[in-house]
Design an enzyme around this catalytic site. Structure first.
Site, PDB file in Angstrom:
ATOM      1  N   ASP A  86       0.860  -1.321   0.008  1.00 42.57           N
ATOM      2  CA  ASP A  86       0.095   0.288   0.038  1.00 42.57           C
ATOM      3  C   ASP A  86       0.831   1.245  -0.076  1.00 42.57           C
ATOM      4  OD1 ASP A  86      -2.294  -1.484  -0.169  1.00 42.57           O
ATOM      5  OD2 ASP A  86      -2.798  -1.368   2.097  1.00 42.57           O
ATOM      6  N   ARG A 156     -10.666   6.092   9.717  1.00 45.30           N
ATOM      7  CA  ARG A 156      -9.235   5.814   9.911  1.00 45.30           C
ATOM      8  C   ARG A 156      -8.683   6.878  11.061  1.00 45.30           C
ATOM      9  NH1 ARG A 156      -6.740   2.742   5.963  1.00 45.30           N
ATOM     10  NH2 ARG A 156      -8.312   1.181   5.256  1.00 45.30           N
ATOM     11  N   HIS A 185     -11.632   7.395   3.732  1.00 43.90           N
ATOM     12  CA  HIS A 185     -10.860   8.611   3.957  1.00 43.90           C
ATOM     13  C   HIS A 185     -11.442   9.826   3.290  1.00 43.90           C
ATOM     14  CE1 HIS A 185      -6.767   6.102   4.103  1.00 43.90           C
ATOM     15  NE2 HIS A 185      -7.040   6.766   5.296  1.00 43.90           N
ATOM     16  N   CYS A 288      -5.171   9.247  -3.981  1.00 44.49           N
ATOM     17  CA  CYS A 288      -4.313   8.086  -3.048  1.00 44.49           C
ATOM     18  C   CYS A 288      -3.004   8.149  -3.332  1.00 44.49           C
ATOM     19  CB  CYS A 288      -5.277   6.620  -2.926  1.00 44.49           C
ATOM     20  SG  CYS A 288      -6.711   6.799  -2.000  1.00 44.49           S
TER      21      CYS A 288
END
Length: 295
Positions: A86, A156, A185, A288
C-alpha cells in the site's frame, strides 16, 4: 463532530463558471507500485480472492505520473518496500504545508511500517518532520482548502488528530465525519478544485463532494461553507471519481466518472482522464497515489 478553530477563517468568495481557471504549479510525491497486490482486507474494496495484476498497476500508475510531468508538475519518488503493497498510496504518508511534514500513524498493523519510511524520506529531503501522537493517515484525511484544513474522521484518523494538526500548522480545522465505509478517507469523498488565494488574500476556494458520505451535521457544514460546491452523485463516487487531483485548471479523474466529468467541464475545468482501475482493487485512486509537497 467537532470543529476546532486555530485561526480566524478568511472570507470565501463564490467560484462560478465565468471565472477563469488558473493552473498552479504542483510538487507531488509518488511511489511505484512494484509490489502491488491485495493480500489482506482493511477496506471494503480489498478482496484478496480477486486477482491483481502488478504489471497493469504499474502501467496505469506510470500514465498518471507522466501526465503530471507533461503538464509541468514536479514528481518526486519514494522507493517502494517489499511487503508494503500500500505504499503506492502516498497520500496517506503525511500532510505537508510550508515545508513542515506531519507524519502518519496508521490505524491498521499492515500499514504501520510505512510511517517510518515516509518520515525518513521527508527528513532526507529537507522537510521539517513532526512525529504524530495521534492516529492519522495524512492527506487521506486532511485536505487544505485555502487557509483551512478539512479533516476527516469516522474510519481511520481520530478526532484527536484534528486538534493535533491544528496545533502544528496554526490553521482553522473543520472536522467532518464519514459514515459510508466505502469512503473511508476524506479524499475519497471530497475533491479540492481551487485551493488558491485570490487578490487581497481572499480565497477562491472550490470543492466537489459526495453528500451522503457524511453525517447530517457534516453535510450542513459543507453546504454552508461551500454553497457553490459541485455535488457529485453516487455513481461517480463509487468509481472513486472524487479521489482526484487538481492544479486549479486540470483535474485528474477516473474516466468512469462521466457525470463528474461533465460537471467539471460546465465549471470551466479541464478533466484529464486517468484509469487506475487496477489500483482501485486496493481501495485507492488518483489522489491516494498523490501526496502534495508544499514548501
Amino acid at each position: 463532530m467537532s470543529q476546532t478553530t486555530a485561526a480566524a477563517p478568511r472570507t470565501v468568495t463564490s467560484v462560478t463558471a465565468d471565472q477563469p481557471r488558473i493552473q498552479q504549479h504542483r510538487r507531488y510525491l509518488m511511489c511505484r507500485p512494484e509490489h502491488f497486490t491485495v493480500s489482506y482486507t482493511i477496506n471494503p474494496w480489498m478482496v484478496p480472492a480477486n486477482p491483481t495484476d502488478t504489471a497493469v498497476a504499474l502501467s496505469q500508475w506510470q500514465t498518471l505520473h507522466d501526465a503530471y510531468r507533461a503538464l509541468g508538475h514536479e514528481v518526486q519518488l519514494i522507493d517502494p518496500i517489499e511487503g508494503l503493497p500500500d505504499m503506492v498510496y502516498t497520500a496517506n504518508g503525511g500532510f505537508v504545508i510550508d515545508g513542515v511534514a506531519y507524519g502518519p500513524s496508521f490505524r491498521y498493523a499492515e500499514r504501520m511500517p510505512e510511517a517510518a519510511a515516509f518520515m525518513d524520506w521527508f527528513s532526507g529531503n529537507r522537510f521539517e518532520v513532526v512525529a504524530p501522537r495521534e492516529v492519522n493517515e495524512g492527506e487521506g484525511d486532511f485536505l487544505l482548502v485555502g487557509n483551512t484544513i478539512l479533516a476527516g474522521t469516522g474510519f481511520r484518523s481520530t478526532g484527536d488528530s484534528h486538534r493535533e494538526v491544528g496545533e502544528i500548522f496554526g490553521r482553522e480545522v473543520v472536522s467532518l465525519r464519514l459514515v459510508d465505509p466505502r469512503f473511508y478517507h476524506l479524499d475519497t469523498a471530497i475533491s479540492v478544485l481551487d485551493p488558491v488565494e485570490g487578490p487581497g488574500g481572499v480565497e477562491r476556494a472550490n470543492i466537489a463532494y459526495l453528500p451522503h458520505a457524511f453525517d447530517e451535521q457534516s453535510q450542513a457544514v459543507l453546504a454552508e461553507r461551500y454553497p457553490d460546491a459541485i455535488r457529485v452523485d453516487d455513481a461517480d463516487g463509487a468509481v472513486f471519481g472524487l479521489n482526484s487531483a487538481s492544479d486549479g485548471l486540470n483535474v485528474f479523474i477516473s474516466p468512469r466518472a462521466k457525470g463528474f466529468e461533465a460537471q467539471l467541464r460546465e465549471r470551466g475545468y479541464n478533466p484529464v482522464l486517468i484509469d487506475l482501475s487496477e489500483l482501485l482493487l486496493g481501495g485507492g485512486g488518483i489522489k491516494c497515489c498523490t501526496l502534495e509537497l508544499r514548501r
